[in-house]
Design an enzyme around this catalytic site. Structure first.
Site, PDB file in Angstrom:
ATOM      1  N   SER B  21     -41.375  25.474  21.478  1.00  0.00           N
ATOM      2  CA  SER B  21     -40.168  25.544  22.404  1.00  0.00           C
ATOM      3  C   SER B  21     -39.962  24.011  23.136  1.00  0.00           C
ATOM      4  O   SER B  21     -41.081  23.313  23.484  1.00  0.00           O
ATOM      5  CB  SER B  21     -40.202  26.560  23.445  1.00  0.00           C
ATOM      6  OG  SER B  21     -39.169  26.343  24.250  1.00  0.00           O
ATOM      7  N   GLY B  46     -36.079  26.108  25.436  1.00  0.00           N
ATOM      8  CA  GLY B  46     -36.429  26.798  26.627  1.00  0.00           C
ATOM      9  C   GLY B  46     -34.709  27.025  27.206  1.00  0.00           C
ATOM     10  O   GLY B  46     -34.098  26.140  27.432  1.00  0.00           O
ATOM     11  N   VAL B  71     -39.213  17.510  32.116  1.00  0.00           N
ATOM     12  CA  VAL B  71     -37.760  17.728  31.397  1.00  0.00           C
ATOM     13  C   VAL B  71     -36.924  18.651  32.522  1.00  0.00           C
ATOM     14  O   VAL B  71     -35.846  18.587  32.910  1.00  0.00           O
ATOM     15  CB  VAL B  71     -37.604  18.204  29.793  1.00  0.00           C
ATOM     16  CG1 VAL B  71     -36.128  18.638  29.861  1.00  0.00           C
ATOM     17  CG2 VAL B  71     -38.032  17.335  29.066  1.00  0.00           C
ATOM     18  N   LEU B  73     -36.272  22.104  31.967  1.00  0.00           N
ATOM     19  CA  LEU B  73     -35.743  23.163  31.373  1.00  0.00           C
ATOM     20  C   LEU B  73     -34.244  22.728  31.307  1.00  0.00           C
ATOM     21  O   LEU B  73     -33.344  23.751  31.307  1.00  0.00           O
ATOM     22  CB  LEU B  73     -35.801  24.478  31.846  1.00  0.00           C
ATOM     23  CG  LEU B  73     -37.063  24.903  31.831  1.00  0.00           C
ATOM     24  CD1 LEU B  73     -37.295  26.178  32.682  1.00  0.00           C
ATOM     25  CD2 LEU B  73     -37.492  25.521  30.508  1.00  0.00           C
ATOM     26  N   CYS B 130     -43.730  27.355  32.571  1.00  0.00           N
ATOM     27  CA  CYS B 130     -43.290  26.035  32.708  1.00  0.00           C
ATOM     28  C   CYS B 130     -43.724  25.368  34.055  1.00  0.00           C
ATOM     29  O   CYS B 130     -43.340  25.917  35.161  1.00  0.00           O
ATOM     30  CB  CYS B 130     -41.569  25.987  32.647  1.00  0.00           C
ATOM     31  SG  CYS B 130     -40.970  24.321  32.907  1.00  0.00           S
ATOM     32  N   ILE B 191     -51.632  27.225  24.513  1.00  0.00           N
ATOM     33  CA  ILE B 191     -51.386  27.020  25.913  1.00  0.00           C
ATOM     34  C   ILE B 191     -49.968  26.432  26.181  1.00  0.00           C
ATOM     35  O   ILE B 191     -49.434  25.463  25.341  1.00  0.00           O
ATOM     36  CB  ILE B 191     -52.325  26.274  26.625  1.00  0.00           C
ATOM     37  CG1 ILE B 191     -52.395  24.696  25.940  1.00  0.00           C
ATOM     38  CG2 ILE B 191     -53.666  27.015  26.587  1.00  0.00           C
ATOM     39  CD1 ILE B 191     -53.499  23.865  26.812  1.00  0.00           C
TER      40      ILE B 191
END
Lengths: 256, 303
Positions: B21, B46, B71, B73, B130, B191
């Site tokens: 993602s 995401g 970023v 999300l 995140c 991970i």
């Protein structure tokens, strides 16, 4: 034309001055759809520091010869390695990427302004639209005479104007100090690529004079095709990717 | 013909190659480069309950053998995904999986309920890891109680395959893995990025607007391999390996360490056609080693 990732053969590597090279790539699928302002994303082999590709605006596209050229300035290890490539070797390139400049209308009076590496898309712009208008003015700015490259090629495609910060060639000062700005209201469109402070200053002049103006941004990119969302710039409609929504933006879209 | 299909819970993937993602957009951005139907599946960016603008530029710093991102999300929200993106994606026959993030348990639950209704989406990947959003995911993923609370709540409303993406930014990843398994996760993927930082010495400033960000790329691969191996030995649910996979050899290393499938992330930025090359490379490896079924590679590390 479709985007692709390909290993392209290097046809030529011409040293332009201490810092910059013109590199010509054989690209069997190039067509006239490639627009000035679009770019190619080049992979650097064997660099300890350069992991991501490096984007460069098309300087020239030769549909007959099936090739395109990029101007690469040595900034770090990656661009130094790219500048040492030899004809016959291959480099992996993703192209064509991004949006291009809007095509000027026939006989519109156009000012192209390039600073630093930002001169590259101005060549393709001038070459592509020279046949339909004789009213192309090209203003290029650099620190000093030795930093001005490919002037002979630019002279062939438009009315060439120069500035240098030290006054060694052309008018002394930044591009925005050039005397052409005294008659700026006679221009229909301004297109520019270069350092952000330069483009912001030009954008302000364009806005004040109500002239159409497009800028090509150079934000640092991760992927170059709109998936990592790293190269964003704030716009009137929120954050947009410079690599896919741009790199060309109308100044009215930006929050400048 | 070698057998490449693997199972993650009730889903059969035609091969073990998925996309991570945030590195694969909505998949359609790759249409010019690859045939999406060649992939085991693709995990789209995401998504959160409400639209998010993400963090300020600069959001990325290149680092040795990798990159940091912050970023944050950026996405247009789950309703936009369902109304405008999902219908377009149903034309592919590869499995589409959405990665879901949130800042409160309630946000996760409301969005998961909506995604549960999508017929052509057999799974979600719950992002509790995140590192780039305050109270955004990682806060849940770094404690057993936090991880358990969000997985339990989502499990109640999400009836299909629930994959939980784990953070490496913890003391013992196996504790978190066991906690989410007990809370009802059908699979764990790991991970997510490792929390890191980059500094501009000339300007005496951090490079990222958020100061810290998530490290990805080959630089994190040894850490990721170690964690996949540990988690494989700690839980019964299938493990999906992620972390600096650039080619088929890397993917096979993760499978040997216990991964049933792998996600390719940062590699997509360098080569947008890498996923299909990895599928082909796994096939070549199996032929060279006379392995008929890719499942025989999972956890086959000889220690």
């Amino acid at each position: 034309m479709k985007k692709s990732v390909k290993d392209l053969i290097i046809l030529e590597n011409e040293c332009l001055n201490d810092d910059s090279h013109k590199i010509v790539f054989q690209a069997p699928d190039v067509d006239s759809d490639i627009l000035p302002g679009q770019f190619a994303n080049v992979l650097v082999k064997d660099s300890q520091t350069t992991f991501l590709r490096r984007p460069f605006s098309f300087y020239d596209v030769d549909v007959d010869e099936k090739s395109f050229s990029l101007i690469i300035k040595k900034v770090g290890d990656g661009t130094r390695k790219l500048c040492s490539v030899r004809p016959g070797e291959e480099l992996s390139v993703i192209y064509p990427l991004g949006s291009g400049f809007t095509t000027p209308e026939k006989d519109e009076k156009v000012l192209l302004i390039g600073g630093g590496s930002g001169i590259a898309p101005m060549m393709l712009m001038a070459k592509k639209f020279a046949p339909q208008t004789s009213n192309i003015h090209i203003l290029l700015g650099a620190r000093s005479q030795k930093d001005h490259i490919v002037l002979d090629e630019f002279e062939k495609v438009g009315n060439l104007l120069l500035t240098t910060e030290d006054g060694s060639i052309g008018e002394k000062g930044y591009v925005t100090n050039h005397s052409i700005f005294k008659e700026i209201s006679s221009f229909d469109k301004i297109y520019t690529c270069g350092p952000n402070p330069m483009m912001e200053a030009i954008g302000k002049i364009a806005k004040d004079n109500n002239i159409f103006c497009e800028v090509s941004l150079e934000n640092t990119m991760g992927c170059g095709f709109g998936v990592c969302l790293c190269c964003v710039t704030p716009t009137q409609e929120g954050n947009k990717c410079v690599c896919t929504d741009g790199p060309v933006f109308n100044i009215n879209e930006l929050k400048w | 013909m070698v057998k490449l299909a693997v199972n993650i819970d009730k889903i059969q993937l035609k091969n073990p190659v998925l996309t991570a993602s945030g590195t694969f957009g909505y998949g359609k951005e790759f249409e010019d480069f690859i045939d999406l139907d060649r992939l085991g599946g693709y995990i789209v960016k995401g998504t959160t309950l409400h639209p998010r603008q993400g963090n300020d530029y600069p959001r990325m710093a290149e680092t040795p053998a990798g990159m940091l991102n912050a970023v944050g999300l950026q996405n247009k929200g789950v309703d936009y995904f369902i109304d405008s993106i999902y219908p377009e994606l149903t034309k592919y026959n590869s499995h589409m999986i959405v990665n879901l993030s949130g800042s409160t348990v309630e946000d996760y639950v409301i969005a998961a309920e909506k995604l549960n209704e999508l017929e052509h989406m057999p799974a979600i990947e719950l992002n509790i890891s995140c590192p780039n959003v305050k109270e955004g995911g990682m806060a849940f993923g770094v404690s057993c109680a936090g991880a358990e609370s969000v997985v339990k709540a989502v499990r109640e409303v999400y009836k299909k395959t629930l994959i939980v993406k784990l953070s490496p930014n913890v003391t013992d990843v196996t504790e978190i893995a066991r906690a989410v398994e007990a809370a009802g996760a059908d699979s764990v993927s790991l991970i997510n990025t490792l929390l890191g930082m980059a500094v501009d010495a000339e300007k005496r400033k951090p490079i990222l607007s958020t100061v810290t960000g998530g490290l990805s790329g080959p630089a994190v691969k040894p850490v990721a391999l170690r964690m996949v191996w540990q988690v494989f030995n700690a839980v019964k649910v299938p493990v999906i390996g992620i972390g600096g996979i650039m080619n088929a050899t890397d993917a096979i290393e993760f499978m040997l360490a216990g991964a049933t499938a792998v996600e390719l992330g940062t590699a997509n930025f360098i080569d947008p056609a890498v996923t299909v090359k990895v599928v082909e490379g796994i096939e070549d490896y199996m032929k060279r080693h006379s392995i008929d079924d890719v499942n025989d590679l999972i956890g086959a590390l000889e220690v």
